[in-house]
Design a protein around this motif. Structure first.
Motif, PDB file in Angstrom:
ATOM      1  N   VAL A   1       0.823  -1.195   0.000  1.00  9.57           N
ATOM      2  CA  VAL A   1       0.000   0.000   0.000  1.00  9.57           C
ATOM      3  C   VAL A   1       0.861   1.249   0.000  1.00  9.57           C
ATOM      4  N   ARG A   2       1.932   1.269   0.773  1.00 10.86           N
ATOM      5  CA  ARG A   2       2.754   2.472   0.931  1.00 10.86           C
ATOM      6  C   ARG A   2       3.703   2.640  -0.258  1.00 10.86           C
ATOM      7  N   ASP A   3       3.126   2.876  -1.412  1.00 11.74           N
ATOM      8  CA  ASP A   3       3.940   3.050  -2.613  1.00 11.74           C
ATOM      9  C   ASP A   3       4.170   4.521  -2.944  1.00 11.74           C
ATOM     10  N   ASP A   4       3.729   5.418  -2.050  1.00 15.93           N
ATOM     11  CA  ASP A   4       4.038   6.852  -2.155  1.00 15.93           C
ATOM     12  C   ASP A   4       3.377   7.510  -3.353  1.00 15.93           C
ATOM     13  N   ARG A   5       2.329   6.916  -3.865  1.00 12.67           N
ATOM     14  CA  ARG A   5       1.685   7.490  -5.046  1.00 12.67           C
ATOM     15  C   ARG A   5       0.887   8.751  -4.687  1.00 12.67           C
ATOM     16  N   VAL A   6       0.726   9.622  -5.655  1.00 10.81           N
ATOM     17  CA  VAL A   6      -0.194  10.752  -5.543  1.00 10.81           C
ATOM     18  C   VAL A   6      -1.513  10.324  -6.173  1.00 10.81           C
ATOM     19  N   LEU A   7      -2.576  10.308  -5.401  1.00 11.69           N
ATOM     20  CA  LEU A   7      -3.855   9.811  -5.877  1.00 11.69           C
ATOM     21  C   LEU A   7      -4.478  10.747  -6.916  1.00 11.69           C
ATOM     22  N   GLY A   8      -5.321  10.164  -7.744  1.00 16.13           N
ATOM     23  CA  GLY A   8      -6.030  10.968  -8.723  1.00 16.13           C
ATOM     24  C   GLY A   8      -6.886  12.039  -8.070  1.00 16.13           C
ATOM     25  N   ALA A   9      -7.498  11.717  -6.929  1.00 17.43           N
ATOM     26  CA  ALA A   9      -8.325  12.696  -6.215  1.00 17.43           C
ATOM     27  C   ALA A   9      -7.494  13.894  -5.770  1.00 17.43           C
ATOM     28  N   THR A  10      -6.236  13.657  -5.404  1.00 17.95           N
ATOM     29  CA  THR A  10      -5.351  14.736  -4.981  1.00 17.95           C
ATOM     30  C   THR A  10      -5.028  15.650  -6.153  1.00 17.95           C
ATOM     31  N   ARG A  11      -4.750  15.055  -7.310  1.00 15.40           N
ATOM     32  CA  ARG A  11      -4.464  15.863  -8.505  1.00 15.40           C
ATOM     33  C   ARG A  11      -5.698  16.661  -8.940  1.00 15.40           C
TER      34      ARG A  11
ATOM     35  N   THR B   1     -12.643  24.296   1.074  1.00 13.67           N
ATOM     36  CA  THR B   1     -11.232  23.929   0.912  1.00 13.67           C
ATOM     37  C   THR B   1     -10.605  23.275   2.146  1.00 13.67           C
ATOM     38  N   PRO B   2     -10.785  23.829   3.371  1.00  6.82           N
ATOM     39  CA  PRO B   2     -10.135  23.174   4.518  1.00  6.82           C
ATOM     40  C   PRO B   2     -10.536  21.715   4.668  1.00  6.82           C
ATOM     41  N   PHE B   3     -11.809  21.428   4.438  1.00 13.20           N
ATOM     42  CA  PHE B   3     -12.297  20.065   4.605  1.00 13.20           C
ATOM     43  C   PHE B   3     -11.854  19.168   3.443  1.00 13.20           C
ATOM     44  N   ALA B   4     -11.916  19.679   2.229  1.00 21.12           N
ATOM     45  CA  ALA B   4     -11.498  18.891   1.071  1.00 21.12           C
ATOM     46  C   ALA B   4     -10.024  18.538   1.147  1.00 21.12           C
ATOM     47  N   VAL B   5      -9.192  19.512   1.520  1.00 21.10           N
ATOM     48  CA  VAL B   5      -7.753  19.262   1.632  1.00 21.10           C
ATOM     49  C   VAL B   5      -7.472  18.279   2.757  1.00 21.10           C
ATOM     50  N   ALA B   6      -8.196  18.401   3.882  1.00 15.72           N
ATOM     51  CA  ALA B   6      -8.002  17.478   5.002  1.00 15.72           C
ATOM     52  C   ALA B   6      -8.389  16.050   4.617  1.00 15.72           C
ATOM     53  N   VAL B   7      -9.496  15.903   3.898  1.00 17.36           N
ATOM     54  CA  VAL B   7      -9.943  14.564   3.479  1.00 17.36           C
ATOM     55  C   VAL B   7      -8.911  13.925   2.554  1.00 17.36           C
ATOM     56  N   VAL B   8      -8.428  14.699   1.590  1.00 17.28           N
ATOM     57  CA  VAL B   8      -7.431  14.173   0.648  1.00 17.28           C
ATOM     58  C   VAL B   8      -6.148  13.793   1.384  1.00 17.28           C
ATOM     59  N   ALA B   9      -5.720  14.633   2.329  1.00 20.73           N
ATOM     60  CA  ALA B   9      -4.505  14.331   3.083  1.00 20.73           C
ATOM     61  C   ALA B   9      -4.666  13.051   3.891  1.00 20.73           C
ATOM     62  N   LEU B  10      -5.847  12.835   4.470  1.00 19.61           N
ATOM     63  CA  LEU B  10      -6.096  11.591   5.214  1.00 19.61           C
ATOM     64  C   LEU B  10      -6.095  10.392   4.276  1.00 19.61           C
ATOM     65  N   MET B  11      -6.690  10.549   3.109  1.00 17.12           N
ATOM     66  CA  MET B  11      -6.674   9.466   2.117  1.00 17.12           C
ATOM     67  C   MET B  11      -5.245   9.124   1.709  1.00 17.12           C
ATOM     68  N   GLN B  12      -4.443  10.150   1.533  1.00 23.39           N
ATOM     69  CA  GLN B  12      -3.058   9.941   1.103  1.00 23.39           C
ATOM     70  C   GLN B  12      -2.197   9.317   2.202  1.00 23.39           C
ATOM     71  N   GLY B  13      -2.609   9.486   3.458  1.00 24.80           N
ATOM     72  CA  GLY B  13      -1.785   9.019   4.574  1.00 24.80           C
ATOM     73  C   GLY B  13      -1.450   7.545   4.506  1.00 24.80           C
TER      74      GLY B  13
END
Length: 284
Positions: free
Chosen positions: A9-19, A124-136
């Motif tokens: 899982v920890r392949d350090d990818r940037v998710l499509g949702a983040t982009r 924005t604060p919530f969207a960025v927080a959700v994406v950051a949690l997904m990326q974690g």
């Protein structure tokens, strides 16, 4: 079994949702920066609220310029750890602007720009927080090939600078009337809080050096900060007539910006040069 799955899982990818999120935010930053720089005298008409003096508009625009650099990199980057430290800073900044907006709703213009501003900072604060949690769950703590470790004394020094900026920004945000009595240019309670939010950015980023000193994790965010600092320096030159030179804080502020510009520039050059040298040395 769990350790194998964790490695997979920890392949350090940037998710499509983040982009996608970065692509959604970028146009707003571009338009806001353009309006604030090109029409600082018409912010009440074209922007979300009337900003006086124009130097306050330029100061906010400097944060957007750094954000353009950062989110542009998020769209391009393949490795999450290279951009991860920018996300907490964005969350703090956007949340602070939302709070400032709610505290000073009477100061905003009844126009399209304010409607866009409100939607942006409510989401924005919530969207960025959700994406950051997904990326974690994809974050990879190991250094990448050819990585460089930031010397401890440099990391601590930059963290102290960041903590000071954050503390000062928090003070300006919480007691803007007090800050207005000594600030290098005129502040209203709203522009004071916006200024405090801008100052928080470098604090959140720099303190991360205390628990992770691999250069690759800062190779994107520090150039973004450097671009923002350069924008601030140019703003001080372009709007020097807005500065209140009789106040002692004015000379100190200008000196701090100039020193930070040199220090951050040297750090970015050092990190890039060292990493290129290390990468070349690893080649057969």
């Amino acid at each position: 079994m769990s350790s194998t799955n964790e490695v997979g899982v920890r392949d350090d990818r940037v998710l499509g949702a983040t982009r996608i999120l970065a692509l959604v935010i970028l146009p707003f930053l571009l338009v806001a920066a353009f309006l604030l720089y090109a029409f600082p005298e018409r912010t009440g008409e074209l922007f979300a609220w009337p900003i006086h003096p124009p130097l306050s508009a330029y100061f906010l625009a400097s944060a957007y310029v750094g954000g353009i650099w950062f989110f542009g990199a998020v769209v391009r980057e393949r490795r999450w750890h290279r951009v991860q430290h920018g996300f907490p800073a964005v969350i703090v900044f956007a949340t602070a602007l939302l709070v400032a907006t709610l505290l000073h709703l009477d100061r905003f213009s009844a126009n399209l720009s304010f409607a866009v501003w409100m939607v942006l900072y409510v989401t924005t604060p919530f969207a960025v927080a959700v994406v950051a949690l997904m990326q974690g769950r994809f974050a990879r703590p190991e250094p990448e090939p050819g990585d460089v470790v930031v010397p401890g004394i440099v990391a601590v020094g930059l963290a102290v600078i960041g903590a000071a900026a954050f503390g000062f920004g928090a003070t300006v945000f919480l007691v803007p009337e007090f800050a207005a009595s000594f600030w290098p240019w005129q502040l209203t309670p709203l522009t004071g809080r916006v200024t405090g939010a801008v100052l928080s950015l470098t604090g959140v980023v720099n303190v991360a050096l205390l628990w992770g000193r691999r250069w690759s994790a800062f190779r994107v965010i520090f150039p973004a900060q450097l671009v923002s600092l350069a924008a601030i320096a140019l703003s001080l030159i372009a709007r020097r007539d807005d500065l209140i030179w009789e106040r002692p804080a004015t000379g100190v502020f200008v000196a701090v910006v100039a020193s930070a510009l040199v220090a951050y520039g040297a750090f970015v050059v050092w990190g890039g040069t060292r990493m290129r040298s290390t990468t070349r040395a690893r080649r057969p």
